[in-house]
Design an enzyme around this catalytic site. Structure first.
Site, PDB file in Angstrom:
ATOM      1  N   CYS A   1      41.613  11.226  57.632  1.00 18.32           N
ATOM      2  CA  CYS A   1      41.537   9.983  57.346  1.00 18.32           C
ATOM      3  C   CYS A   1      41.378   8.930  58.487  1.00 18.32           C
ATOM      4  O   CYS A   1      40.534   9.274  59.248  1.00 18.32           O
ATOM      5  CB  CYS A   1      42.498   9.568  56.152  1.00 18.32           C
ATOM      6  SG  CYS A   1      42.319   7.934  55.381  1.00 18.32           S
TER       7      CYS A   1
ATOM      8  N   HIS B   1      41.216  13.478  52.073  1.00 15.69           N
ATOM      9  CA  HIS B   1      42.469  14.062  52.015  1.00 15.69           C
ATOM     10  C   HIS B   1      42.481  15.416  51.457  1.00 15.69           C
ATOM     11  O   HIS B   1      42.869  15.388  50.219  1.00 15.69           O
ATOM     12  CB  HIS B   1      43.407  13.109  51.417  1.00 15.69           C
ATOM     13  CG  HIS B   1      43.743  11.597  51.999  1.00 15.69           C
ATOM     14  ND1 HIS B   1      44.598  11.553  52.656  1.00 15.69           N
ATOM     15  CD2 HIS B   1      42.948  10.471  51.891  1.00 15.69           C
ATOM     16  CE1 HIS B   1      44.682  10.208  53.312  1.00 15.69           C
ATOM     17  NE2 HIS B   1      43.676   9.756  52.725  1.00 15.69           N
TER      18      HIS B   1
ATOM     19  N   GLU C   1      44.889  17.252  51.509  1.00 15.61           N
ATOM     20  CA  GLU C   1      46.444  17.346  50.966  1.00 15.61           C
ATOM     21  C   GLU C   1      46.542  16.914  49.524  1.00 15.61           C
ATOM     22  O   GLU C   1      47.375  17.018  48.923  1.00 15.61           O
ATOM     23  CB  GLU C   1      47.366  17.070  52.094  1.00 15.61           C
ATOM     24  CG  GLU C   1      47.433  15.249  51.861  1.00 15.61           C
ATOM     25  CD  GLU C   1      46.556  14.495  52.501  1.00 15.61           C
ATOM     26  OE1 GLU C   1      45.586  15.093  52.967  1.00 15.61           O
ATOM     27  OE2 GLU C   1      46.773  13.292  52.596  1.00 15.61           O
TER      28      GLU C   1
END
Lengths: 357, 962
Positions: free
Chosen positions: A247, A331, A333
């Protein structure tokens, strides 16, 4: 009966709604996210610092909020220790919630964190306005008044980054995380892969430390404000230390490489952004939250666009031809959002291990 | 699968595109499926097969109580149930093993959340989940029987994405290319899950998901099967984004099944693991409460919302615990009665979130009762989905009073778009819904001249896809004529709700209120009410009175045809015969009238207590029985009694007229005599066995009525004909169920002509030669009795079929046999059971029996029929009646598959008690033995199978018939 409050935009538009959460005024940049689940994860994402968040999904609060279990400054289940948004705007708030995991209602959580919320407004109409005119400053006003506040003029990263170095895990591979306001699931995702994570402040002098690779986290605001981090990465590139940006980390890596970044009209904030891998043509559904982007055309020699957004063709990742410097705009994650690109952590750890040999 | 197993695919080297046959096998075969899942560590419900009681106990103990007991290889869930402890299991297992060789002991998942994902995958392994859905009714109730919301409402990010990730993992492992549906059970107090099943194809849920998201699943799946990849395809709603994405919704969708259980005697009203619903509705809203109340009205079952004071739940606990088609209303009633949300949750296992929301409706309902209707309360009520009528009922005023009040207070709905990504990108979408939870319209007024077409609502018995076909053809014709087309409908299963069929799709209620809302906003030239069947037809007059312009035949004429008294007067004036009838308000008058016209009579109550609404009554005794049990009669609830004409043919005329002059018409005959509902009848076009004089008379009557009602558009007249008399039963100034059939047989699109006429365009009368066909069309009903456990599988005056088929053939028998085979009928190999009812029908069937005998068929018969056959020198073996419980018994023979075909003719028009005949019919259906219960139909069938073999039936495409 809840009090009436209004959301006022800098162009003068007003949305009259009702108050939930803390009964106080708040101002910030108004942005929207189209994710349909995960408001606790979203609201604790430090990239939302300084922003009034509009949730386009109208029914919010349904499953309450879980207890935020924080051990050693690391949240075990949410994205930071506290709510990061300045205020929340929704259409239909569920005052009563139902979930085995709920510790309290969303309103109670907002109150605890002194964050105001507004509900009962036409969030679709508001979203369309932001889409057409671009993100705007705004404020939520109950009694009295406050000024508009432009968070992009502040160094937001310094507000959300960790204050001191923290070490998690006991793995042999040591990864240094430049915390620009990292979502805690980045740390948890790395720890799951059995590495040691050295979490440092965004402007820390990292080169007196011992590590095998660097992860640059997400974070709020304009990447160009993160000069110390950019400098550190420049140095890492020249030392051929593996780097993985996420990001804001993507933008910082781009800037360190000599490319440019710019502000998007209204950003990408959602869980359904299709990103295509330039090399393989494979398309992944990704979770995103960013207002700035890397200008692909400005990438210097030796750098390639790794991923691009299939919808608007903006940059979604860059990679150096050596493969050891890489970053993504989305992202991996997740949390909230789809888990499809979690393999990028495995790939990076593999890069580090290959590099060490 | 059959083509594959039969080696056809191999023999003709046919490639199966998309998902491979092996993948389909892996998902359909339970053992293989579980094996495949365990290979990738994905959990499915634990299940062990047991062959003895001891084994069952051992299995149960290793799984842990409660366990689900299921009979392996048994029909209709026989022997299945939940065992909560060892003692219960012992009893159940003993009982099960008395008739079954093997049972399955399974993990019991009752009360778990039921969640579905629609997954799309391409050949390059790109994989997305287009939509997830949550069943409000938890595990234990078939998803087709459940109230479903999309997206899921009670799942956290972690649960949502955990299940999403497993979906993708499973679909990748199975190697699906295209679209599929995966169902999960999710434990409500942890993140435990089980994969219940994968449908490796588009399913009912996929259709719902397509409409819920605006993502065209079938279109994309077809492209993927052809070898395209997801990133290559564009998002057809936005046109600027890609198909490789997951829709973000900014609304909630609520689906409720539509049941018609009251149409079937003896069918249990309980809902559970078997699907009994016949259709569904979908509402779109920005609050669950709004969506739920909208959807309830869409069901068109006479309910204005979730609070209904007309249903009496004698044992509310039981109504909550054992779900029926009325449970939703029981929940609201329980809340009103002060039963706590915890208690209701314990009884129903419905997640409390849904109950909280329903309680919000109850609270506002109470406020509406107790408080004056101020602006704020009115607004709040509308936001929770209360209709004007519902508020008016509470406030004891007229619906239009509330509408006027709303307009004065500026409480108005707004029009929102469905754009697949929650307004993130601009989308020129025409897929719309209305909500009170918003302040801004998404759409701008378009000044092009528009026409609003009202759709047909939920599929139910009596109204199915045929009306949708008419609506779609109307819209297509209007588009060709350059009108801006507005479509209003809410059935997710239809083509009319495909957003690319019209210029603006309003996916919303077909109610007086909503039509006016849309009319006010769009200001169209007018609306078309004659294509969507009875719902729009019923709205016509009120809309007309409110100033809405009804296109086509004048609303007052519609009233003249609909209103029994007015229509009867018209027929008298035109000197057209009709069966004698009277509207009566007390038993004495009914008796008097019945004596006067003579039994049998057809009786139609306006208020139904239970069972079928309409019945044929042969004598005084049954008249009393019927009025006592099934219908009430009073000044408020009159009944219509008419003379029932026996042994009469039923004939239908479907036609289109312009300024009262018939432009096209089709005269079809029913194979079954009058007494079988026209929707259950087998229809023949062109009529094959009518006298020329009869046809002439029918044409003449059609012309007279058309002229008198100044018809502009479609209409249908039903006739009964005896040897020399023709009487009109009814006339509808709208399309009938058979318009698609007659259009396809004649190859003249009646709807296109009707639409042009409605829009005052010039049309040519087709040449007469168009109606002289060298082939025959037969339309046959499709029944679902095998799924409706307990229903009496025969046709009476109330419609029971749930679908239809039609076939063309070179002659009647050819077309008839094809049609019957298409409904799943099998030609008997050797043995036939006859039980042919009253002596007249036995005699009538004698010639057919002989034909079968000459063909070498062997007969079994019940006593009376057997005697009759023996007297006529036809060899037959006598079987005992079912209730005699002696061998050789009919039931045993049916169960053992020793009978290939059953003819059972009911003795009268209503058979109420649990008779021998009922048991024969029911057992036939349960054991999949072809059954015919109508004498005329049986005769046609015998004619057809004695003159044709399946191999003789020529397979020709529609175009080849000319």
């Amino acid at each position: 009966m809840d009090e009436f409050v209004k959301l006022v935009l800098e162009d003068g538009t007003e949305y009259l709604g009702k108050s939930f959460g803390a009964s106080q005024n708040a101002s910030g940049e108004v942005v929207f996210t189209t994710g349909m689940v995960g408001y606790p994860e979203t609201m604790t994402d430090p990239s939302y610092k300084g922003q009034i968040l509009v949730l386009t999904y109208p029914l919010i609060g349904n499953y309450g909020v879980p207890e935020n279990i924080v051990i050693d400054e690391l949240s075990m289940n949410l994205e930071s220790e506290k709510i990061q948004v300045s205020a929340l705007a929704v259409s239909d708030y569920s005052a009563q919630c139902s979930h085995w995991n709920a510790k309290m209602s969303l309103a109670q959580w907002l109150q605890q964190n002194s964050i105001p919320g507004i509900y009962g407004i036409d969030t679709r109409s508001l979203t369309k306005k932001l889409r057409d005119k671009g993100v705007m400053l705004g404020k939520i006003i109950g009694k009295g008044n406050i000024r508009f506040y432009d968070p992009n003029k502040s160094n937001l990263v310094s507000q959300v980054s960790t204050g001191k170095v923290k070490i998690y895990g006991k793995g042999t591979t040591k990864i240094l995380l430049i915390d620009c306001g990292a979502k805690h699931n980045i740390i948890r995702s790395l720890l799951k892969r059995d590495v040691t994570v050295i979490r440092t402040p965004w402007n820390h002098n990292i080169f007196n430390m011992n590590f095998d690779g660097i992860v640059i986290s997400n974070g709020p605001g304009d990447p160009k404000m993160c000069r110390p981090a950019i400098q550190n990465i420049k140095k890492a590139l020249s030392h051929r230390i593996p780097v993985f940006g996420i990001c804001l980390g993507n933008q910082i890596l781009a800037l360190a490489a000599g490319a440019n970044t710019y502000k998007l009209k209204y950003g990408h904030r959602s869980q359904n952004q299709p990103c295509t891998d330039n090399k393989t043509g494979r398309c992944y559904i990704t979770s995103q939250n960013h207002g700035y982007a890397t200008d692909t055309k400005s990438l210097p020699g030796g750098w390639n666009e790794w991923f691009f957004n299939s919808n608007d063709k903006t940059n979604e990742g860059i990679i150096h031809k050596s493969g050891i410097f890489r970053s993504v705009q989305f992202h991996p994650e997740a949390s909230p959002g789809p888990l499809d690109t979690g393999f990028l952590f495995d790939e990076f750890i593999e890069v580090i291990r290959q590099n060490g040999r | 699968m059959e083509l594959y197993k039969g080696g056809i695919l191999n023999r003709y080297e046919i490639q199966v595109l998309g998902t491979s046959v092996q993948t389909i096998i892996n998902t359909e075969d339970r053992d293989l499926f579980v094996k495949e899942l365990s290979k990738i560590g994905v959990l499915s419900p634990r299940s062990t097969a047991a062959r003895c009681v001891k084994g069952a106990v051992k299995a149960a103990e290793s799984i842990g109580y409660p366990v689900m007991l299921r009979g392996a290889y048994s029909l209709g869930g026989k022997g299945s149930g939940v065992a909560y402890n060892r003692k219960k299991l012992l009893g159940m297992a003993k009982r099960a093993f008395s008739s079954l060789p093997q049972i399955l002991i399974e993990e019991y998942l009752g009360g778990w959340k039921e969640i579905e994902y629609e997954v799309v995958r391409d050949k390059d392994d790109n994989c997305i989940t287009v939509c997830n859905m949550e069943n409000m009714d938890p595990m234990g109730i078939h998803t087709g029987e459940s109230i479903v919301v999309a997206p899921s409402q009670t799942l956290t990010n972690s649960e949502y994405h955990k299940l999403r990730e497993i979906s993708i993992k499973v679909i990748r492992h199975l190697g699906i290319v295209g679209e599929c549906n995966i169902q999960f059970a999710l434990e409500p107090n942890s993140e435990e899950y089980r994969v219940i099943e994968v449908n490796a194809r588009l399913s009912r849920s996929s259709a719902l998901a397509s409409k819920a998201t605006g993502y065209p699943l079938a279109y994309i799946a077809a492209k993927l099967a052809l070898g395209y990849s997801l990133p290559e395809l564009e998002n057809s709603i936005t046109k600027i984004t890609k198909a490789c994405f997951e829709p973000a919704l900014d609304y909630i969708v609520v689906k409720i099944p539509r049941w018609d259980l009251q149409k079937f005697k003896r069918v249990s009203k309980k809902i559970g693991s078997e699907m009994k619903s016949v259709g569904e509705v979908m509402s779109i809203a920005r609050k669950f409460e709004e969506g739920l109340q909208k959807a309830i009205r869409m069901l068109d079952i006479g309910k204005q919302g979730i609070i209904d004071n007309n249903i009496n739940f004698r044992k509310i606990d039981e109504s909550l615990k054992a779900p029926t088609d009325k449970r939703l209303f029981a929940v609201a009633t329980a809340l009103r009665n002060g039963i706590t949300i915890d208690e209701i949750h314990n009884l129903t296992k419905i997640d409390k979130w849904f109950l909280y929301k329903i309680n919000n409706i109850v609270q506002v309902y109470n406020e509406l009762i107790n408080q004056p209707l101020d602006n704020q309360l009115l607004h709040e009520a509308k936001q929770l989905g209360f209709s004007d009528q519902q508020i008016a009922d509470i406030k004891k005023c007229e619906e239009l009073d509330i509408r006027r009040l709303r307009k004065r207070c500026n409480v108005l709905p707004v029009i929102k778009q469905i754009d697949t990504l929650a307004a993130e990108y601009p989308a020129a979408t025409n897929y719309l819904y209305l909500t009170y939870n918003g302040t801004e319209n998404d759409v701008q007024l378009d000044n092009r001249k528009a026409v609003l077409v009202l759709g047909s609502g939920a599929y139910r018995i009596g109204s199915s896809v045929e009306f949708d076909w008419c609506c779609v053809n109307t819209v297509r014709t209007l588009r060709k004529l350059n009108y801006r087309t507005l479509m209003l409908n809410y059935n997710p299963e239809t083509v009319s709700t495909d957003y690319d069929e019209c210029d603006s799709l309003y996916f919303d209620e077909l109610s007086f209120e909503r039509v006016l809302d849309i009319y006010d906003f769009e200001n169209p030239l007018g609306i078309i009410v004659s294509m969507g069947g009875q719902i729009p037809n019923n709205l016509a007059i009120r809309l007309h009175e409110s100033g809405v312009y009804i296109l086509g035949t004048h609303a007052e004429k519609i009233d003249m045809a609909e209103n029994r008294h007015k229509f009867s007067m018209l027929l008298d004036k035109l000197n057209i015969d009709q069966p004698s009838w009277k509207e009566l308000t007390n038993i004495k008058d009914i008796e008097k009238f019945s004596d006067l016209v003579g039994y049998p009579i057809l009786i139609r109550p306006s208020y139904v207590l239970s069972g079928a609404a309409m019945s044929v009554v042969e004598n005084k005794k049954y008249l009393y029985d019927f009025l006592k049990k099934a219908a009430s009669v009073s000044k408020k609830y009159p009944v219509v009694v008419s003379k029932f004409i026996e042994n009469a043919k039923e004939i239908e005329m479907d036609a289109v007229a312009k300024d009262g002059e018939i432009i096209v018409y089709a005269i079809s005959e029913h194979i079954e005599n009058a007494g079988v509902h026209s929707g259950d009848a087998t229809m023949v076009l062109p009529a094959q066995r009518l006298y020329v004089e009869t046809i002439r008379k029918i044409k003449r009557i059609g012309k007279q009525i058309s002229k008198a009602l100044d018809i502009n558009g479609p209409f249908n007249i039903q006739f009964v004909a005896t040897r020399n008399e023709i009487k009109v039963i009814e006339c509808n100034l709208r399309v009938s169920r058979s318009f698609p059939f007659v259009s396809k047989v004649f190859k003249i699109n009646f709807i296109e002509l009707a639409t042009k006429i409605i829009m005052k365009q010039h049309v040519e009368k087709p040449e007469k030669s168009h109606f002289e066909l060298d082939y025959v069309g037969v339309k046959a009903p499709q029944f679902s009795f095998s799924r409706l456990k307990g229903a009496d599988p025969t046709s009476f005056v109330e419609m029971a079929s749930t679908g239809e088929v039609a076939c063309l053939g070179d002659n009647f028998s050819d077309a008839f046999l094809k049609a019957l085979l298409s409904t799943g009928f099998k030609i008997p190999k050797k043995t036939i059971l006859l039980s042919t009812g009253p002596v007249e029908s036995k005699a009538d069937f004698l010639a057919s029996t002989r034909k079968l005998h000459n063909r070498g068929y062997e007969f079994y018969a019940t006593r009376g029929t057997a005697i009759f056959m023996k007297n006529n020198k036809i060899p037959v073996k006598v079987l005992r009646w079912p209730l005699e419980r002696e061998e050789p018994n009919v039931v045993t023979y049916l169960r053992e598959g020793r009978i290939d075909f059953v003819v059972n003719i009911p003795k009268n028009y209503h058979e109420e008690e649990l008779t021998n005949d009922y048991v024969i019919r029911r057992t036939s259906v349960d054991y999949n033995v072809p059954l015919i219960t109508n004498l005329q139909l049986a005769k046609c069938f015998v004619d057809a199978i004695t003159s044709y073999k399946v191999e003789d039936l020529e397979i020709k495409s529609w175009d080849e018939y000319s």
